[in-house]
Design a protein around this motif. Structure first.
Motif, PDB file in Angstrom:
ATOM      1  N   ASP A 114       1.055  -0.858   0.038  1.00  0.00           N
ATOM      2  CA  ASP A 114      -0.026  -0.294  -0.175  1.00  0.00           C
ATOM      3  C   ASP A 114       0.418   1.246  -0.193  1.00  0.00           C
ATOM      4  O   ASP A 114       0.437   2.051   0.461  1.00  0.00           O
ATOM      5  N   PHE A 115       2.218   1.608  -0.301  1.00  0.00           N
ATOM      6  CA  PHE A 115       3.153   2.355  -0.559  1.00  0.00           C
ATOM      7  C   PHE A 115       3.623   2.556  -2.204  1.00  0.00           C
ATOM      8  O   PHE A 115       3.278   1.239  -3.149  1.00  0.00           O
ATOM      9  N   GLU A 116       3.970   4.013  -2.872  1.00  0.00           N
ATOM     10  CA  GLU A 116       4.031   3.992  -3.824  1.00  0.00           C
ATOM     11  C   GLU A 116       5.453   3.117  -3.860  1.00  0.00           C
ATOM     12  O   GLU A 116       6.279   3.229  -3.221  1.00  0.00           O
ATOM     13  N   GLU A 117       5.903   2.912  -5.032  1.00  0.00           N
ATOM     14  CA  GLU A 117       7.763   2.549  -5.554  1.00  0.00           C
ATOM     15  C   GLU A 117       7.636   2.666  -6.681  1.00  0.00           C
ATOM     16  O   GLU A 117       7.284   2.955  -7.971  1.00  0.00           O
ATOM     17  N   MET A 118       9.193   3.630  -6.516  1.00  0.00           N
ATOM     18  CA  MET A 118      10.151   4.003  -7.902  1.00  0.00           C
ATOM     19  C   MET A 118      10.438   3.445  -8.038  1.00  0.00           C
ATOM     20  O   MET A 118      11.524   3.476  -7.375  1.00  0.00           O
ATOM     21  N   PHE A 119      11.260   3.344  -9.257  1.00  0.00           N
ATOM     22  CA  PHE A 119      12.444   2.707 -10.339  1.00  0.00           C
ATOM     23  C   PHE A 119      13.035   3.360 -10.870  1.00  0.00           C
ATOM     24  O   PHE A 119      12.334   3.337 -12.103  1.00  0.00           O
ATOM     25  N   THR A 120      14.182   3.695 -11.258  1.00  0.00           N
ATOM     26  CA  THR A 120      14.789   4.412 -11.745  1.00  0.00           C
ATOM     27  C   THR A 120      16.084   3.462 -11.721  1.00  0.00           C
ATOM     28  O   THR A 120      16.921   3.458 -11.453  1.00  0.00           O
ATOM     29  N   ILE A 121      16.217   2.360 -13.798  1.00  0.00           N
ATOM     30  CA  ILE A 121      16.685   2.263 -14.018  1.00  0.00           C
ATOM     31  C   ILE A 121      18.082   2.505 -14.105  1.00  0.00           C
ATOM     32  O   ILE A 121      18.416   3.028 -15.755  1.00  0.00           O
ATOM     33  N   LEU A 122      19.346   1.855 -14.014  1.00  0.00           N
ATOM     34  CA  LEU A 122      21.059   2.381 -14.378  1.00  0.00           C
ATOM     35  C   LEU A 122      21.641   1.784 -15.155  1.00  0.00           C
ATOM     36  O   LEU A 122      22.555   2.507 -15.629  1.00  0.00           O
ATOM     37  N   GLU A 123      21.665   0.638 -14.895  1.00  0.00           N
ATOM     38  CA  GLU A 123      22.195  -0.103 -15.297  1.00  0.00           C
ATOM     39  C   GLU A 123      21.156  -1.173 -16.294  1.00  0.00           C
ATOM     40  O   GLU A 123      20.541  -2.036 -15.116  1.00  0.00           O
ATOM     41  N   GLY A 124      21.134  -1.785 -17.801  1.00  0.00           N
ATOM     42  CA  GLY A 124      20.894  -3.073 -17.606  1.00  0.00           C
ATOM     43  C   GLY A 124      19.491  -2.849 -18.336  1.00  0.00           C
ATOM     44  O   GLY A 124      18.778  -1.952 -18.018  1.00  0.00           O
ATOM     45  N   GLU A 125      18.648  -4.099 -18.092  1.00  0.00           N
ATOM     46  CA  GLU A 125      16.925  -3.735 -18.805  1.00  0.00           C
ATOM     47  C   GLU A 125      16.526  -5.450 -17.774  1.00  0.00           C
ATOM     48  O   GLU A 125      17.088  -6.273 -17.933  1.00  0.00           O
ATOM     49  N   ILE A 126      15.400  -4.553 -17.040  1.00  0.00           N
ATOM     50  CA  ILE A 126      14.663  -4.807 -16.245  1.00  0.00           C
ATOM     51  C   ILE A 126      13.024  -4.955 -16.925  1.00  0.00           C
ATOM     52  O   ILE A 126      12.516  -4.351 -17.650  1.00  0.00           O
ATOM     53  N   GLU A 127      12.366  -6.613 -16.592  1.00  0.00           N
ATOM     54  CA  GLU A 127      11.353  -6.867 -17.271  1.00  0.00           C
ATOM     55  C   GLU A 127      10.649  -6.442 -16.168  1.00  0.00           C
ATOM     56  O   GLU A 127      10.408  -7.473 -15.088  1.00  0.00           O
TER      57      GLU A 127
END
Length: 175
Positions: free
Chosen positions: A72-85
């Motif tokens: 029940d909380f916000e989650e933010m990702f910034t991809i620095l290296e590679g590829e994430i599915e």
């Protein structure tokens, strides 16, 4: 409606009891957690932000990532290296370095590194608390490059059980 359209109280006075936080994944004071084969550097936690957010530097091996879950909380990702599915509400989307992904609260999701090599991303959760959950269910390791501990099948099962039992206290549901 924008923020400017909302009636808001005056900005509170500065709190001089709070200090500037500078975090770096190579700082010897950084705590590193191995969780499901990933290595997470706890950069900024709720204790530095009055519980407003946490910031985690995630190193994810090829094929790594968490099981399906929601919280029940916000989650933010910034991809620095590679590829994430990212699998978000059952839909898959591959995101590369330089991109940022926001996962809205309560939405079912998970991610996998599909790079063919190690990937790295920053994860911000708001409010804070996820860093505490990771500390309680993972294993502390010596550095950002430390291999995951060699766990027996029983130890892996114990970690999964602990994560499932603690998840509700951290507003998380394992799916």
């Amino acid at each position: 409606m924008t923020i400017a359209d909302r009636a808001a109280p005056a900005v509170p006075d500065d709190d001089p009891a709070r200090s500037l936080t500078v975090a770096h994944p190579d700082d010897p004071a950084t705590t590193y957690i191995s969780l499901a084969g990933d290595n997470y550097a706890m950069l900024i936690g709720g204790e530095q932000t009055n519980g407003k957010y946490c910031l985690i530097d995630m190193r994810v091996p090829d094929g790594g990532g968490p099981p399906p879950h929601r919280h029940d909380f916000e989650e933010m990702f910034t991809i620095l290296e590679g590829e994430i599915e990212f699998t978000f509400r059952g839909e898959k989307r591959t995101v590369g370095a330089g991109s940022t992904v926001n996962i809205p609260a309560n939405a079912p999701h998970f991610f996998r590194n599909v790079s063919g090599a190690s990937a790295r991303m920053l994860c911000m959760c708001t409010p804070a608390g996820q860093e505490e959950f990771f500390r309680r269910v993972g294993d502390e390791v010596a550095s950002k490059d430390a291999p995951p501990p060699s766990l027996t099948a029983d130890e892996v099962a114990e970690r999964r059980k602990r994560a499932t039992e603690l998840a509700p206290a951290y507003r998380t549901e394992m799916l």
